[in-house]
Scaffold this motif. Structure first.
Motif, short mmCIF file in Angstrom:
data_model
loop_
_atom_site.label_atom_id
_atom_site.label_comp_id
_atom_site.label_asym_id
_atom_site.label_seq_id
_atom_site.Cartn_x
_atom_site.Cartn_y
_atom_site.Cartn_z
N HIS A 55 -0.12 5.02 9.40
CA HIS A 55 -0.85 5.72 9.67
C HIS A 55 -1.89 3.99 9.97
CE1 HIS A 55 -4.69 7.12 9.86
NE2 HIS A 55 -5.00 6.21 7.95
N LEU A 56 -2.42 2.27 9.59
CA LEU A 56 -2.79 1.05 9.39
C LEU A 56 -2.16 0.83 10.47
CD1 LEU A 56 -3.92 0.59 6.20
CD2 LEU A 56 -5.20 1.86 7.52
N ASP A 57 -1.26 0.17 10.53
CA ASP A 57 -0.53 -0.52 11.37
C ASP A 57 0.02 0.53 12.71
OD1 ASP A 57 -0.55 -2.64 9.80
OD2 ASP A 57 1.58 -2.83 9.24
N ILE A 106 -2.06 12.20 9.36
CA ILE A 106 -1.73 13.02 8.14
C ILE A 106 -1.55 14.33 8.56
CG2 ILE A 106 -0.61 13.27 5.70
CD1 ILE A 106 -1.10 9.70 5.97
N LEU A 107 -1.39 14.99 8.17
CA LEU A 107 -2.18 17.01 8.85
C LEU A 107 -2.04 16.93 7.71
CD1 LEU A 107 -1.02 16.57 12.65
CD2 LEU A 107 -3.32 15.13 11.85
N MET A 108 -2.90 17.66 7.48
CA MET A 108 -3.30 19.18 6.38
C MET A 108 -4.30 20.03 6.68
SD MET A 108 -1.99 17.49 2.69
CE MET A 108 -0.18 16.35 3.27
N ASP A 109 -3.63 21.35 6.05
CA ASP A 109 -4.27 22.41 6.22
C ASP A 109 -4.58 23.19 5.02
OD1 ASP A 109 -7.09 24.37 5.98
OD2 ASP A 109 -6.50 24.89 7.97
N GLY A 110 -4.72 22.90 3.53
CA GLY A 110 -4.10 23.42 2.12
C GLY A 110 -2.67 23.05 2.11
N GLU A 128 0.59 -1.39 -0.01
CA GLU A 128 0.66 0.02 0.28
C GLU A 128 0.74 1.02 0.35
OE1 GLU A 128 0.08 -3.06 1.80
OE2 GLU A 128 -1.97 -3.13 3.24
N SER A 129 2.22 1.18 0.23
CA SER A 129 2.65 2.33 0.47
C SER A 129 3.23 2.43 1.74
CB SER A 129 2.40 3.64 0.13
OG SER A 129 2.07 4.21 1.51
N PRO A 130 4.62 2.73 2.42
CA PRO A 130 5.40 3.20 4.12
C PRO A 130 4.03 4.36 4.76
CG PRO A 130 6.84 3.90 2.65
CD PRO A 130 5.53 3.75 1.91
N LEU A 131 3.43 5.23 3.90
CA LEU A 131 3.30 6.14 4.37
C LEU A 131 1.64 5.34 4.68
CD1 LEU A 131 2.89 9.37 4.72
CD2 LEU A 131 1.74 9.03 3.04
N LEU A 132 0.92 5.08 4.12
CA LEU A 132 -0.68 4.47 4.61
C LEU A 132 -0.68 3.08 5.51
CD1 LEU A 132 -3.21 4.26 4.31
CD2 LEU A 132 -3.49 2.77 2.19
N ARG A 133 0.50 2.92 5.37
CA ARG A 133 1.29 0.93 6.38
C ARG A 133 1.74 1.87 7.80
NH1 ARG A 133 2.21 -3.54 3.97
NH2 ARG A 133 2.33 -4.24 6.33
N VAL A 155 0.65 19.92 17.72
CA VAL A 155 -0.24 18.47 16.77
C VAL A 155 0.07 17.23 18.15
CG1 VAL A 155 0.25 19.67 15.63
CG2 VAL A 155 2.31 18.45 16.46
N PRO A 156 -0.30 16.40 17.20
CA PRO A 156 -0.42 15.29 17.79
C PRO A 156 1.16 14.28 17.96
CG PRO A 156 -1.64 14.64 16.33
CD PRO A 156 -1.07 16.21 16.67
N PRO A 157 1.71 13.53 18.78
CA PRO A 157 3.09 13.22 18.85
C PRO A 157 2.88 12.12 17.63
CG PRO A 157 2.55 12.32 20.12
CD PRO A 157 1.49 13.96 20.04
N ASN A 158 2.17 11.90 17.56
CA ASN A 158 2.24 10.53 16.38
C ASN A 158 1.47 10.80 15.19
OD1 ASN A 158 -0.44 10.03 17.34
ND2 ASN A 158 -1.32 8.71 16.73
N SER A 159 2.23 11.47 14.66
CA SER A 159 2.18 12.12 13.48
C SER A 159 2.86 12.31 12.25
CB SER A 159 2.07 13.50 13.24
OG SER A 159 3.01 14.24 14.19
N ILE A 160 2.76 12.37 11.04
CA ILE A 160 3.99 12.35 9.87
C ILE A 160 4.46 13.42 8.86
CG2 ILE A 160 4.54 10.85 7.54
CD1 ILE A 160 2.90 8.47 8.33
#
Length: 516
Positions: A61-63, A68-72, A54-59, A84-89
């Motif tokens: 997130h899932l595992d 993944i935080l964005m506002d534009g 799926e990709s390292p980014l999605l994995r 911001v939460p510490p468990n963020s990419i």
């Protein structure tokens, strides 16, 4: 024991080349960390098969529950949120200012500037998340940006990199630069002199500039014998090498599919762009996988890469295996090699693989000399040598299909010999792809709190009746030979068939320590 806090994770991508390459990169919201794959090389014919990663980014997130935080944009999100939460990419978008699609006057890319901007991002994320440190994950040149930060930018500011960086994981980073397999250095000198698309950053002169703090930089460039791969431990603000993991690719052919003649220039002992010997930091953890530098069979978008990444960042046990006490037959005309493979239960891939077919076996006599020169344990004349085989990371909270109450992995060990005559290989008695010794050590590390003393069972496959999947540890754990609390050390005798090759005292030393 409470679960350790998840640290923010920052991804740093690799080299994009000229302006057109940079323009293409900046159209991707995640700089390639979101790229998955559907192709995998499988079987003796090396034909592709379908495998959906799926990709390292999605994995992550899932595992691991990463957000993944964005506002534009991530920058806008950070500016508009007090916490911001510490468990963020987070993605270090250092190439944006060099793209002509944003401005008619793009800035020239400089690795020092990218490293300084990375520090700004780290400080912002740490402040708003409350996390003490961040993990850095980098592909190719991105690892050099991270090392510039760790070895130059932070020390020049009088700051300890270990205080703000937790761990560094690199995929196919040219830690030793990019060199070519022919031309006697002329191609490298031409590249460094002309600087085509900024590629001189992979040459020793430029690497010395951005990997050495100002207070240690000499006026005449790198001194004789300077090795860009080194992360010195004897200087102020040295970053611990045990916090670094280097994933080394060993498949040059699949990189050529997309990039023409790269492997022909770099050589077969490479991932198609980075030579195997240049892809790691001496003293750091590393794994070898049969993947190319990038593309559909690339390192970043691979299950092999992700599983090594996940266990290094979030595992709670480190298991080291070394060949100790062995004595090779005293034959000057014979070269001895070891092949090693590592498989973890439940995984459909090999986590680590060093073979002659993939140009990266362990040269046993060289390994003995290197270990002896470093003064490692067991190198005295009376006890033989110590050759590290592999270290891996396991997680007691990771899913384990077919769980028997243990974390199981298999260490495949093959010993091969090559005869020489008058400086040339002799094939008179040779049997191709046939090892002198071939067996698999099945290791079970029993679960428990990471701080408690582990228990371990190990048995050779040749002693297991029937299939490995049906093997259950008999409950009698091996004796811990180390009195130090929390660290388990034990030795496993090799089967008797190995004695004529490695000697009667040869054994596998296993060391299990807590990891976080």
């Amino acid at each position: 024991m409470s679960e350790p806090q998840k640290l923010p994770l920052i991804y740093v991508r690799g080299f994009a080349g000229d302006t057109s390459g940079i323009n293409q990169v900046v159209t991707d919201p995640f700089y390639g960390f979101n790229e998955g794959s559907t192709h995998i090389r499988i079987g003796p014919d090396n034909e592709p098969d379908f495998y959906q990663f799926e990709s390292p980014l999605l994995r992550l997130h899932l595992d691991e529950g990463y957000e993944i935080l964005m506002d534009g944009s991530q920058a806008v999100y950070l500016d508009s949120h007090a916490t911001v939460p510490p468990n963020s990419i987070w993605i270090h978008r250092f190439y944006d200012v060099s793209a002509s699609t944003w401005s008619a006057r793009p800035q020239e890319f400089r690795i020092e500037t990218a490293a300084e901007d990375l520090l700004t991002l780290i400080d912002t994320v740490r402040e708003k998340s409350g996390a003490p440190r961040v993990h850095l994950v980098a592909h190719s040149m991105g690892g050099l940006v991270c090392r510039c930060l760790i070895q130059k930018v932070l020390p020049d500011l009088g700051r300890d990199p270990a205080a703000c960086v937790g761990k560094l994981f690199t995929y196919g980073t040219p830690h030793g630069g990019i060199t070519f397999d022919f031309g006697l250095g002329m191609l490298e000198r031409l590249r460094d002199a002309i600087g085509v698309n900024g590629a001189q950053i992979f040459g020793p002169e430029r690497m010395y500039e951005y990997l050495t703090p100002k207070f240690l930089t000499g006026p005449d460039g790198p001194p004789p014998g300077w090795d860009p791969r080194e992360m010195p431990s004897d200087r102020p603000f040295a970053f611990p090498r045990e916090r670094v993991f280097c994933l080394v690719g060993t498949n040059p052919a699949d990189y050529d599919v997309a990039h023409g003649l790269s492997a022909a220039v770099v050589g077969s002992r490479s991932d198609g762009l980075v030579q195997i010997d240049n892809a790691y930091v001496p003293g750091a953890h590393r794994a070898y996988v049969h993947r190319s530098h990038s593309g559909r069979y690339g390192l970043v978008n691979s299950e092999e890469g992700y599983q090594n990444l996940r266990r290094f960042l979030f595992g709670d046990r480190k298991v080291e295996a070394a060949l100790v006490g062995h004595r090779l037959p005293d034959r000057e005309d014979t070269a001895w090699q070891a092949e090693v493979g590592l498989s973890v239960r439940g995984m459909q891939i090999v986590m680590h693989e060093r073979t002659t077919a993939q140009w990266c076996p362990i040269q046993l006599r060289d390994a003995v000399r290197n270990v002896t020169a470093e003064g490692a344990d067991g190198d005295a004349a009376d006890t033989g040598a110590c050759v590290p085989l592999v270290d891996t990371f396991l997680g007691s909270d990771l899913p384990r299909p077919g769980d028997t109450g243990s974390m199981r992995y298999a260490l495949h060990l093959r010993i091969l010999s090559l005869r020489e005559r008058n400086g040339l290989l002799s094939f008179g008695s040779h049997l191709e792809q046939t090892a002198d010794f071939d067996d698999t050590l099945v290791v079970d590390v029993f679960t428990g709190r990471a701080s408690s003393a582990p228990a371990l069972s190990a048995v050779w496959n040749s002693d297991i009746p029937g299939s490995i999947r049906d093997h259950l540890p008999d409950g009698s754990a091996r004796t811990d030979e180390n009195p130090e609390p929390g660290v388990w050390v034990g030795h496993v005798e090799l089967p008797g068939t190995a004695a004529p090759i490695l000697g009667a005292d040869a054994r596998i030393r296993l060391t299990v320590t807590p990891w976080h």
